[in-house]
Design an enzyme around this catalytic site. Structure first.
Site, PDB file in Angstrom:
ATOM      1  N   TYR A 151       3.883   7.272   1.712  1.00 34.14           N
ATOM      2  CA  TYR A 151       4.430   6.593   0.542  1.00 34.14           C
ATOM      3  C   TYR A 151       5.874   6.135   0.786  1.00 34.14           C
ATOM      4  O   TYR A 151       6.195   4.959   0.588  1.00 34.14           O
ATOM      5  CB  TYR A 151       4.361   7.495  -0.689  1.00 34.14           C
ATOM      6  CG  TYR A 151       3.083   7.361  -1.498  1.00 34.14           C
ATOM      7  CD1 TYR A 151       1.878   7.000  -0.883  1.00 34.14           C
ATOM      8  CD2 TYR A 151       3.063   7.600  -2.858  1.00 34.14           C
ATOM      9  CE1 TYR A 151       0.713   6.884  -1.611  1.00 34.14           C
ATOM     10  CE2 TYR A 151       1.885   7.481  -3.605  1.00 34.14           C
ATOM     11  CZ  TYR A 151       0.719   7.124  -2.968  1.00 34.14           C
ATOM     12  OH  TYR A 151      -0.434   7.009  -3.705  1.00 34.14           O
ATOM     13  N   GLU A 158       8.247  -2.231   2.389  1.00 33.06           N
ATOM     14  CA  GLU A 158       8.160  -3.219   1.308  1.00 33.06           C
ATOM     15  C   GLU A 158       9.542  -3.703   0.879  1.00 33.06           C
ATOM     16  O   GLU A 158       9.774  -4.915   0.701  1.00 33.06           O
ATOM     17  CB  GLU A 158       7.418  -2.615   0.122  1.00 33.06           C
ATOM     18  CG  GLU A 158       5.940  -2.332   0.403  1.00 33.06           C
ATOM     19  CD  GLU A 158       5.289  -1.528  -0.718  1.00 33.06           C
ATOM     20  OE1 GLU A 158       5.650  -1.754  -1.886  1.00 33.06           O
ATOM     21  OE2 GLU A 158       4.437  -0.679  -0.423  1.00 33.06           O
TER      22      GLU A 158
END
Length: 231
Positions: A151, A158
């Protein structure tokens, strides 16, 4: 994706959906590894190799929002939307729109691809097998453990991708840059919500840091022992 009470047609559809999604993500992962083996640190052709498949496979995840809304699965629609939205923004609002090497040929893209594809290969294969009543404990353990690393890794990739896109977004329209910045600012609270959600799910499913889910026999023994103590 928490599963609901069994329904033959829905289950068959979900098995097919999860299996197809696994194949798509496995293809992205394998092709990325092969590209890196063949080309080393030269990432100029990485997007040409896996970009379209990455976009299409990730777009397919939008169906998970529908699944939660119509009751095919027990997952919260809001949680699913948070998981899917940011990725769709990345593949369509960044990778697809901006054809620049700092976006399509970056280490951030590699990090993002690995984090996404490993996560999804484990997740979709686990769901497909669960629907077929096949329990593979190592897969279950990975499903509720890898997120600790993947994660944060995925979010880092991102954010770096969106950061690289900001100057190009501003050149198109300042409002577009503002939109990306707004989404970047929103990442920490969303990550916190998703991360803590997975931690709660891990405790619920695995029962602790590393313990295997208890069998019915073990639960019965513990229940009997508890009753004796009360007596």
């Amino acid at each position: 994706m928490a599963q609901k009470k069994s329904n033959g047609i829905v289950d068959a559809y979900l098995v097919a959906y999860n299996a197809a999604s696994f194949v798509g993500w496995a293809y992205v992962l394998v092709q990325t590894v092969l590209y890196l083996v063949e080309n080393g640190t030269n990432l100029d052709g990485l997007f040409d190799r896996v970009g379209k498949t990455l976009i299409y496979v990730q777009t397919g995840a939008a169906l998970e929002v529908v699944h939660s809304l119509v009751g095919f699965v027990r997952s919260s629609p809001m949680t699913v939307v948070m998981q899917v939205y940011s990725r769709l923004l990345l593949v369509w609002g960044t990778l697809y729109v901006f054809d620049y090497p700092e976006i399509r040929a970056s280490n951030a893209l590699v990090l993002m691809i690995f984090a996404w594809s490993i996560t999804e290969c484990v997740r979709y294969s686990h769901y497909a097998l669960s629907l077929l009543s096949i329990e593979v404990y190592p897969l279950l353990y990975l499903r509720y453990t890898l997120f600790y690393v993947l994660y944060p890794a995925g979010v880092t990739g991102e954010l770096l991708e969106m950061w690289a896109a900001l100057p190009h977004a501003a050149a198109i329209r300042p409002a577009l840059k503002g939109f990306l910045v707004l989404n970047m600012v929103n990442y920490p609270p969303v990550l916190y919500k998703l991360y803590t959600h997975m931690i709660r799910q891990r405790r619920k499913v695995l029962g602790g840091e590393s313990s295997k889910p208890k069998t019915k026999g073990a639960e019965a023994v513990e229940s009997a022992a508890s009753k004796k103590k009360k007596l």
